[in-house]
Design a protein around this motif. Structure first.
Motif, PDB file in Angstrom:
ATOM      1  N   PRO A   1       0.825  -1.211   0.000  1.00  0.00           N
ATOM      2  CA  PRO A   1       0.000   0.000   0.000  1.00  0.00           C
ATOM      3  C   PRO A   1       0.860   1.262   0.000  1.00  0.00           C
ATOM      4  O   PRO A   1       1.987   1.246   0.484  1.00  0.00           O
ATOM      5  N   PRO A   2       0.305   2.349  -0.526  1.00  0.00           N
ATOM      6  CA  PRO A   2       1.041   3.625  -0.506  1.00  0.00           C
ATOM      7  C   PRO A   2       1.316   4.086   0.922  1.00  0.00           C
ATOM      8  O   PRO A   2       0.595   3.722   1.859  1.00  0.00           O
ATOM      9  N   ALA A   3       2.340   4.911   1.078  1.00  0.00           N
ATOM     10  CA  ALA A   3       2.736   5.402   2.406  1.00  0.00           C
ATOM     11  C   ALA A   3       1.591   6.109   3.118  1.00  0.00           C
ATOM     12  O   ALA A   3       1.447   5.992   4.339  1.00  0.00           O
ATOM     13  N   GLU A   4       0.751   6.833   2.355  1.00  0.00           N
ATOM     14  CA  GLU A   4      -0.375   7.546   2.968  1.00  0.00           C
ATOM     15  C   GLU A   4      -1.345   6.579   3.638  1.00  0.00           C
ATOM     16  O   GLU A   4      -1.944   6.897   4.662  1.00  0.00           O
ATOM     17  N   ILE A   5      -1.481   5.406   3.059  1.00  0.00           N
ATOM     18  CA  ILE A   5      -2.385   4.388   3.599  1.00  0.00           C
ATOM     19  C   ILE A   5      -1.761   3.738   4.829  1.00  0.00           C
ATOM     20  O   ILE A   5      -2.410   3.562   5.856  1.00  0.00           O
ATOM     21  N   ILE A   6      -0.493   3.407   4.748  1.00  0.00           N
ATOM     22  CA  ILE A   6       0.216   2.784   5.862  1.00  0.00           C
ATOM     23  C   ILE A   6       0.181   3.699   7.081  1.00  0.00           C
ATOM     24  O   ILE A   6      -0.035   3.245   8.210  1.00  0.00           O
ATOM     25  N   ALA A   7       0.336   4.995   6.851  1.00  0.00           N
ATOM     26  CA  ALA A   7       0.332   5.956   7.960  1.00  0.00           C
ATOM     27  C   ALA A   7      -1.011   6.003   8.688  1.00  0.00           C
ATOM     28  O   ALA A   7      -1.074   6.378   9.853  1.00  0.00           O
ATOM     29  N   LYS A   8      -2.085   5.605   8.019  1.00  0.00           N
ATOM     30  CA  LYS A   8      -3.411   5.628   8.640  1.00  0.00           C
ATOM     31  C   LYS A   8      -3.678   4.433   9.551  1.00  0.00           C
ATOM     32  O   LYS A   8      -4.658   4.433  10.281  1.00  0.00           O
ATOM     33  N   GLY A   9      -2.833   3.418   9.462  1.00  0.00           N
ATOM     34  CA  GLY A   9      -2.979   2.300  10.377  1.00  0.00           C
ATOM     35  C   GLY A   9      -3.484   1.018   9.736  1.00  0.00           C
ATOM     36  O   GLY A   9      -3.804   0.964   8.554  1.00  0.00           O
ATOM     37  N   ILE A  10      -3.552   0.001  10.565  1.00  0.00           N
ATOM     38  CA  ILE A  10      -3.831  -1.358  10.101  1.00  0.00           C
ATOM     39  C   ILE A  10      -5.201  -1.510   9.444  1.00  0.00           C
ATOM     40  O   ILE A  10      -5.344  -2.205   8.452  1.00  0.00           O
ATOM     41  N   GLU A  11      -6.208  -0.843   9.978  1.00  0.00           N
ATOM     42  CA  GLU A  11      -7.546  -0.960   9.385  1.00  0.00           C
ATOM     43  C   GLU A  11      -7.566  -0.425   7.964  1.00  0.00           C
ATOM     44  O   GLU A  11      -8.179  -1.020   7.077  1.00  0.00           O
ATOM     45  N   GLU A  12      -6.904   0.683   7.757  1.00  0.00           N
ATOM     46  CA  GLU A  12      -6.869   1.276   6.411  1.00  0.00           C
ATOM     47  C   GLU A  12      -6.051   0.411   5.462  1.00  0.00           C
ATOM     48  O   GLU A  12      -6.380   0.298   4.279  1.00  0.00           O
ATOM     49  N   ILE A  13      -5.001  -0.198   5.968  1.00  0.00           N
ATOM     50  CA  ILE A  13      -4.195  -1.110   5.140  1.00  0.00           C
ATOM     51  C   ILE A  13      -5.057  -2.278   4.682  1.00  0.00           C
ATOM     52  O   ILE A  13      -5.063  -2.640   3.496  1.00  0.00           O
ATOM     53  N   PHE A  14      -5.809  -2.882   5.601  1.00  0.00           N
ATOM     54  CA  PHE A  14      -6.683  -4.002   5.235  1.00  0.00           C
ATOM     55  C   PHE A  14      -7.767  -3.560   4.258  1.00  0.00           C
ATOM     56  O   PHE A  14      -8.104  -4.285   3.321  1.00  0.00           O
ATOM     57  N   PHE A  15      -8.316  -2.378   4.454  1.00  0.00           N
ATOM     58  CA  PHE A  15      -9.336  -1.849   3.551  1.00  0.00           C
ATOM     59  C   PHE A  15      -8.759  -1.714   2.140  1.00  0.00           C
ATOM     60  O   PHE A  15      -9.372  -2.126   1.154  1.00  0.00           O
ATOM     61  N   PHE A  16      -7.565  -1.154   2.041  1.00  0.00           N
ATOM     62  CA  PHE A  16      -6.910  -0.976   0.749  1.00  0.00           C
ATOM     63  C   PHE A  16      -6.651  -2.324   0.079  1.00  0.00           C
ATOM     64  O   PHE A  16      -6.954  -2.511  -1.104  1.00  0.00           O
ATOM     65  N   LEU A  17      -6.122  -3.272   0.828  1.00  0.00           N
ATOM     66  CA  LEU A  17      -5.830  -4.594   0.269  1.00  0.00           C
ATOM     67  C   LEU A  17      -7.107  -5.307  -0.163  1.00  0.00           C
ATOM     68  O   LEU A  17      -7.122  -6.014  -1.176  1.00  0.00           O
TER      69      LEU A  17
END
Length: 137
Positions: free
Chosen positions: A1-17
């Motif tokens: 995931p992009p750095a902006e997504i990673i910075a938002k935390g685990i929930e956002e990372i899972f949402f993106f994936l």
């Protein structure tokens, strides 16, 4: 995931994936209002993608790598920070809709003339006028 997504935390990372996973099934990816500064790099591993919606982000560059997405039919980049569209857009020959409204575009590339399937070009910005390529194209 992009750095902006990673910075938002685990929930956002899972949402993106999860979105990326569904894109394989739907042939579509919509990642709206997420603060993206650039096109997600893993998107360029999806040449089969037909619809891409990155509305209301902070994307300022239309990357040359877009030429990989030759199956794209709809590209929505409304309300970003784009000042230009790269000439590689000419490779998106299946594109029927291009929405770049509410971007500070200064000019559009002559290569838009190669998009014979294009039925809808959505422009508009509350600022300086966008220069459209000459009618001879």
């Amino acid at each position: 995931p992009p750095a902006e997504i990673i910075a938002k935390g685990i929930e956002e990372i899972f949402f993106f994936l999860n979105l990326i996973s569904h894109a394989h099934q739907d042939l579509s990816l919509a990642y709206v209002s997420q603060g993206l500064l650039a096109f997600p790099l893993n998107m360029f591993e999806m040449p089969w993608l037909r619809e891409l919606d990155l509305t209301d982000n902070l994307i300022s560059e239309f990357p040359e790598e877009m030429k990989i997405l030759t199956s794209l039919e709809k590209l929505v980049l409304q309300t970003n920070k784009l000042e230009s569209v790269h000439e590689s857009i000419k490779f998106l020959t299946k594109l029927t809709l291009l929405n770049v409204k509410d971007n500070p575009l200064q000019t559009l590339p002559v290569e838009l003339g190669f998009l014979s399937a294009l039925k809808s070009l959505e422009l508009g910005y509350p600022g300086p006028a966008t220069t459209i390529p000459p009618s001879e194209i």
